[in-house]
Design a protein around this motif. Structure first.
Motif, short mmCIF file in Angstrom:
data_model
loop_
_atom_site.label_atom_id
_atom_site.label_comp_id
_atom_site.label_asym_id
_atom_site.label_seq_id
_atom_site.Cartn_x
_atom_site.Cartn_y
_atom_site.Cartn_z
N LEU A 40 -8.28 28.53 13.11
CA LEU A 40 -9.46 28.52 12.26
C LEU A 40 -10.13 29.89 12.21
N ASP A 41 -10.17 30.61 13.35
CA ASP A 41 -10.83 31.91 13.36
C ASP A 41 -9.93 33.04 12.89
N ASP A 42 -8.72 32.71 12.46
CA ASP A 42 -7.76 33.71 11.97
C ASP A 42 -7.71 33.66 10.44
N GLY A 43 -8.85 33.97 9.82
CA GLY A 43 -8.92 33.93 8.37
C GLY A 43 -7.97 34.90 7.69
N ALA A 44 -7.60 35.98 8.40
CA ALA A 44 -6.66 36.94 7.80
C ALA A 44 -5.32 36.27 7.49
N THR A 45 -4.94 35.26 8.28
CA THR A 45 -3.68 34.55 8.04
C THR A 45 -3.84 33.47 6.99
N TRP A 46 -4.73 32.50 7.25
CA TRP A 46 -4.76 31.33 6.37
C TRP A 46 -5.46 31.58 5.04
N SER A 47 -6.40 32.52 5.01
CA SER A 47 -7.09 32.84 3.76
C SER A 47 -6.55 34.12 3.14
N GLY A 48 -6.55 35.20 3.93
CA GLY A 48 -6.12 36.48 3.38
C GLY A 48 -4.67 36.52 2.98
N HIS A 49 -3.78 36.04 3.86
CA HIS A 49 -2.34 36.11 3.58
C HIS A 49 -1.87 34.94 2.71
N HIS A 50 -2.30 33.74 3.05
CA HIS A 50 -1.81 32.56 2.33
C HIS A 50 -2.71 32.11 1.19
N GLY A 51 -3.93 32.63 1.14
CA GLY A 51 -4.78 32.38 -0.01
C GLY A 51 -5.42 31.01 -0.09
N HIS A 52 -5.63 30.35 1.04
CA HIS A 52 -6.26 29.03 1.03
C HIS A 52 -7.78 29.16 1.13
N ALA A 53 -8.46 28.26 0.42
CA ALA A 53 -9.92 28.30 0.40
C ALA A 53 -10.53 27.65 1.64
N SER A 54 -9.77 26.79 2.30
CA SER A 54 -10.27 26.13 3.50
C SER A 54 -9.15 26.03 4.52
N HIS A 55 -9.53 25.93 5.79
CA HIS A 55 -8.52 25.84 6.84
C HIS A 55 -7.80 24.50 6.81
N ILE A 56 -8.49 23.43 6.45
CA ILE A 56 -7.82 22.14 6.42
C ILE A 56 -6.75 22.09 5.33
N ALA A 57 -7.00 22.74 4.21
CA ALA A 57 -5.98 22.80 3.15
C ALA A 57 -4.76 23.59 3.64
N TYR A 58 -5.03 24.70 4.31
CA TYR A 58 -3.94 25.49 4.89
C TYR A 58 -3.17 24.68 5.92
N PHE A 59 -3.87 23.95 6.78
CA PHE A 59 -3.25 23.14 7.82
C PHE A 59 -2.20 22.21 7.24
N TYR A 60 -2.54 21.46 6.21
CA TYR A 60 -1.58 20.52 5.63
C TYR A 60 -0.45 21.24 4.92
N ASP A 61 -0.77 22.37 4.30
CA ASP A 61 0.26 23.13 3.59
C ASP A 61 1.22 23.83 4.55
N PHE A 62 0.76 24.12 5.76
CA PHE A 62 1.57 24.82 6.75
C PHE A 62 2.91 24.12 6.97
N PHE A 63 2.91 22.83 7.09
CA PHE A 63 4.15 22.08 7.35
C PHE A 63 5.09 22.14 6.15
N ARG A 64 4.53 22.25 4.95
CA ARG A 64 5.38 22.34 3.77
C ARG A 64 6.05 23.70 3.66
N PHE A 65 5.27 24.78 3.77
CA PHE A 65 5.89 26.09 3.51
C PHE A 65 6.72 26.60 4.68
N CYS A 66 6.69 25.91 5.82
CA CYS A 66 7.57 26.26 6.93
C CYS A 66 8.86 25.44 6.93
#
Length: 234
Positions: A40-66
């Protein structure tokens, strides 16, 4: 979830060539696209690199793009990311359990690859340099950083690495996990023949050892190692 039925985690220690191993596995296109998990505190990864607006959206997407289309999931996690992913699964999905159970609820059965390094002094020096410069990997040759040798900093990095090593080892013992053990020195030479059989991959293809990543160790690193070893012996 997302058609995932099995996977693996690269359980990594700092400065062990985990980005290189991930690149090599991604070239196969059939054993997941292993990436690190952004806390959650690594916004450079989930927001900056992956472009997600929220961490929960990134969390669910993480399993898909991996994951690859054949249902194989792969990721690489340092210990804090591993512990954080298990916490986030409980936070966002209410799925609990011990050991690998929370993650396996999302991915299916998991295998673990433990990525370590034989030359622990060079590992510590690499960690010191990365922390000082905030350069953790690079695709271009960089001039030597202007850094000052510090025995205290290297010793501190050794302690951090050993603490993380013991956290992984304790977890393996507690949950009766026998990971495949790989070392930076072998990965850097492309010597990972045991990896695909361990993952149960049936393919004639082998991970391509083609990368633009530049090795960051240089004459300064080696000079620091020689000095640290000499001082320790004295």
């Amino acid at each position: 979830m997302y058609g995932i039925d099995r996977g693996y985690i690269i359980a990594a220690l700092p400065r062990t060539g985990s980005f290189l191993l991930c690149e090599m596995l991604a070239t196969l296109g059939s054993v997941g696209y292993p990436q690190e998990y952004g806390l959650l505190d690594d916004g450079a990864t989930w927001s900056g690199h992956h472009g997600h607006a929220s961490h929960i959206a990134y969390f669910y997407d993480f399993f898909r793009f991996c994951s690859t289309r054949n249902g194989v999931f792969g990721c690489k996690l340092m210990w804090p990311q591993f512990a954080g992913l298990r916490r986030d699964i409980r936070r966002y999905t209410r799925i609990g359990g011990g050991g690998l159970e929370p993650i396996e609820a999302m991915t299916g059965p998991l295998k673990l690859i433990f990525l370590d390094r034989r030359d622990i002094v060079m590992q510590a020096i690499s960690l010191v340099r990365a922390m000082e410069t905030n350069i953790w990997s690079s695709y271009r040759t960089l001039p030597p950083p202007r850094l000052t040798y510090s025995r205290t900093a290297i010793a501190g990095a050794l302690s951090v690495i050993e603490e993380n090593r013991q956290l992984w080892e304790t977890f393996f013992v507690r949950h009766a996990i026998d990971p495949l053990r790989l070392f930076y020195e072998d990965v850097a030479r492309g010597e990972i023949a045991a990896l695909l059989p361990f993952l149960g991959v049936e393919t004639q293809q082998r991970p391509a050892h083609i990368t633009q990543l530049k090795q960051q160790a240089d004459d300064q690193s080696r000079a620091w190692r020689d000095r640290f070893v000499a001082e320790s012996a004295a």
